[in-house]
Motif scaffolding. Structure first.
Motif, mmCIF file in Angstrom:
data_model
loop_
_atom_site.group_PDB
_atom_site.id
_atom_site.type_symbol
_atom_site.label_atom_id
_atom_site.label_comp_id
_atom_site.label_asym_id
_atom_site.label_seq_id
_atom_site.Cartn_x
_atom_site.Cartn_y
_atom_site.Cartn_z
ATOM 1 N N PRO A 1 29.780 64.043 -73.046
ATOM 2 C CA PRO A 1 28.623 64.256 -73.905
ATOM 3 C C PRO A 1 28.464 63.215 -74.848
ATOM 4 N N GLY A 2 27.133 62.894 -74.921
ATOM 5 C CA GLY A 2 26.758 61.980 -76.051
ATOM 6 C C GLY A 2 26.680 60.558 -75.505
ATOM 7 N N ALA A 3 27.559 60.200 -74.253
ATOM 8 C CA ALA A 3 27.702 59.108 -73.751
ATOM 9 C C ALA A 3 26.601 58.399 -73.439
ATOM 10 N N VAL A 4 26.419 56.940 -73.543
ATOM 11 C CA VAL A 4 25.287 56.115 -73.431
ATOM 12 C C VAL A 4 24.988 56.062 -71.895
ATOM 13 N N PRO A 5 23.682 56.428 -71.265
ATOM 14 C CA PRO A 5 23.582 56.423 -69.733
ATOM 15 C C PRO A 5 23.795 54.971 -69.470
ATOM 16 N N GLN A 6 24.124 54.971 -68.125
ATOM 17 C CA GLN A 6 23.963 53.457 -67.701
ATOM 18 C C GLN A 6 22.924 52.755 -67.346
ATOM 19 N N GLN A 7 21.824 53.526 -67.316
ATOM 20 C CA GLN A 7 20.412 52.865 -67.037
ATOM 21 C C GLN A 7 19.252 53.720 -67.778
ATOM 22 N N VAL A 8 18.517 53.218 -68.590
ATOM 23 C CA VAL A 8 17.204 53.925 -69.155
ATOM 24 C C VAL A 8 16.205 53.100 -68.804
ATOM 25 N N ALA A 9 15.046 53.666 -68.545
ATOM 26 C CA ALA A 9 13.692 53.239 -68.551
ATOM 27 C C ALA A 9 13.081 52.179 -69.673
ATOM 28 N N ARG A 10 13.427 52.907 -70.819
ATOM 29 C CA ARG A 10 13.104 52.174 -72.145
ATOM 30 C C ARG A 10 14.124 52.569 -73.258
ATOM 31 N N LEU A 11 13.971 51.723 -74.277
ATOM 32 C CA LEU A 11 14.945 52.026 -75.463
ATOM 33 C C LEU A 11 14.400 51.452 -76.587
ATOM 34 N N GLY A 12 14.082 52.232 -77.566
ATOM 35 C CA GLY A 12 13.498 51.939 -78.751
ATOM 36 C C GLY A 12 14.542 52.150 -79.828
ATOM 37 N N ILE A 13 15.058 51.245 -80.687
ATOM 38 C CA ILE A 13 15.890 51.187 -81.691
ATOM 39 C C ILE A 13 14.992 51.051 -83.019
ATOM 40 N N GLY A 14 14.787 52.196 -83.678
ATOM 41 C CA GLY A 14 14.055 52.043 -84.918
ATOM 42 C C GLY A 14 12.351 51.953 -84.985
ATOM 43 N N THR A 15 12.041 51.631 -83.705
ATOM 44 C CA THR A 15 10.572 51.617 -83.172
ATOM 45 C C THR A 15 10.535 52.173 -81.959
ATOM 46 N N ALA A 16 9.267 52.204 -81.412
ATOM 47 C CA ALA A 16 8.833 52.849 -80.101
ATOM 48 C C ALA A 16 8.883 51.534 -79.006
ATOM 49 N N ALA A 17 9.406 51.653 -77.836
ATOM 50 C CA ALA A 17 9.368 50.985 -76.867
ATOM 51 C C ALA A 17 8.255 50.913 -75.846
ATOM 52 N N ASP A 18 7.605 50.114 -75.247
ATOM 53 C CA ASP A 18 6.471 50.583 -74.380
ATOM 54 C C ASP A 18 6.773 49.837 -73.055
ATOM 55 N N ALA A 19 5.932 50.012 -72.321
ATOM 56 C CA ALA A 19 5.609 49.173 -70.808
ATOM 57 C C ALA A 19 6.256 47.887 -70.885
ATOM 58 N N ALA A 20 5.707 47.041 -71.873
ATOM 59 C CA ALA A 20 5.873 45.614 -71.790
ATOM 60 C C ALA A 20 7.221 45.172 -72.400
ATOM 61 N N ASN A 21 7.466 45.967 -73.680
ATOM 62 C CA ASN A 21 8.722 45.918 -74.327
ATOM 63 C C ASN A 21 9.575 47.017 -74.207
ATOM 64 N N ARG A 22 10.281 46.845 -73.103
ATOM 65 C CA ARG A 22 11.336 48.142 -72.679
ATOM 66 C C ARG A 22 12.368 48.338 -73.463
ATOM 67 N N LEU A 23 12.923 47.076 -74.268
ATOM 68 C CA LEU A 23 13.865 47.243 -75.241
ATOM 69 C C LEU A 23 13.295 46.796 -76.576
ATOM 70 N N ALA A 24 13.003 47.531 -77.441
ATOM 71 C CA ALA A 24 12.414 47.237 -78.867
ATOM 72 C C ALA A 24 13.327 47.538 -80.110
ATOM 73 N N VAL A 25 13.466 46.568 -80.903
ATOM 74 C CA VAL A 25 14.494 46.967 -82.288
ATOM 75 C C VAL A 25 13.720 46.637 -83.378
#
Length: 263
Positions: free
Chosen positions: A112-136
């Motif tokens: 439970p709570g483990a980080v999945p091996q693959q995600v479509a988008r990840l936003g840390i402190g902000t929103a990710a979008d189609a172009a910036n799939r990883l946003a920090v």
């Protein structure tokens, strides 16, 4: 009325049933295994040689021996025989080998709570979008070693594409470092984030540096004018040092012993 319970498949006592203690004891046995469930190992395929009473294993694919054909089930050793139980979604079990809780998600046991091996988008402190799939969004970002070195790789599909890092101010790019439209390292600058000027090029094959030159032909190749800021002779000179003397207005080079005027 069903003969077993819906969640744990515990057998019910039926009206006028003979030897009701057998059904009751079977239900207690299942409860003893499943309540506060502890699993010796997950994805197990080979039965242990000397299991202890009450021990349980979560079977993986390709179970053999006494577990053959029981893939995905729980196998518990009870009264010198194997009891097989089908887990249901939401069941929790203590992983004795790894010291953590696992939950059955319908197709397998997960942490439970483990980080999945693959995600479509990840936003840390902000929103990710189609172009910036990883946003920090953070005051700083740390990438550190795991015992030795640490390398960050930026890969592009082909030579004409771009693999670079852009440095921006108020979302306007003013400097870019990377492989921009080629495979030579370039440093580019921009006043408006639209028009870019290549300030420096490092040839991929030779390491030659070009200042204002796209294809440097010497270890240092400068376009048109090179300015040496006038000043005093540097301390501890070595052969080959070059400077423009502010006092004498002379270009001077050190020969390893003394300074020589070049004009």
């Amino acid at each position: 009325m069903p003969e077993i319970s819906p969640r744990l498949s515990l057998p019910y006592l039926m009206p006028a049933q003979a030897q009701k203690h057998v059904t009751h004891n079977e239900a207690l046995t299942r409860l003893d295994i499943l309540v506060q469930l502890m699993v010796e190992a997950f994805d197990a395929t080979v039965p242990p040689e000397t299991p202890e009473n009450g021990m349980a294993w979560a079977l993986g694919t390709g179970a053999a021996g006494a577990w053959s054909g029981r893939d995905g089930l729980l196998a518990a050793w009870v009264d010198n025989a194997w009891l097989f139980l089908a887990p249901a979604e939401g069941w929790l079990a203590w992983d004795r080998a790894e010291g953590r809780i696992r939950a059955f998600a319908g197709s397998g046991w997960q942490v439970p709570g483990a980080v999945p091996q693959q995600v479509a988008r990840l936003g840390i402190g902000t929103a990710a979008d189609a172009a910036n799939r990883l946003a920090v969004a953070s005051p700083a970002t740390l990438l550190t070693h795991a015992g030795a070195g640490h390398r960050v790789s930026v890969n592009k599909a082909a030579t004409p594409e771009t693999a670079s890092v852009i440095f921006s101010s108020d979302w306007t790019g003013h400097a870019e470092l990377g492989l921009s439209g080629g495979d030579d390292l370039t440093v580019r600058t921009s006043a408006d984030g639209t028009a870019w000027t290549t300030a420096l090029t490092v040839a991929r094959g030779t390491g030659a540096v070009g200042i204002g030159i796209a294809a440097p032909a010497r270890p240092l190749h400068v376009d048109r004018v090179l300015r040496i800021e006038p000043g005093a002779a540097p301390a501890s000179p070595a052969a080959g040092d070059l400077y423009f003397d502010a006092a004498t207005a002379k270009l001077r080079c050190h020969d390893g012993t003394a300074w020589r005027d070049l004009f």
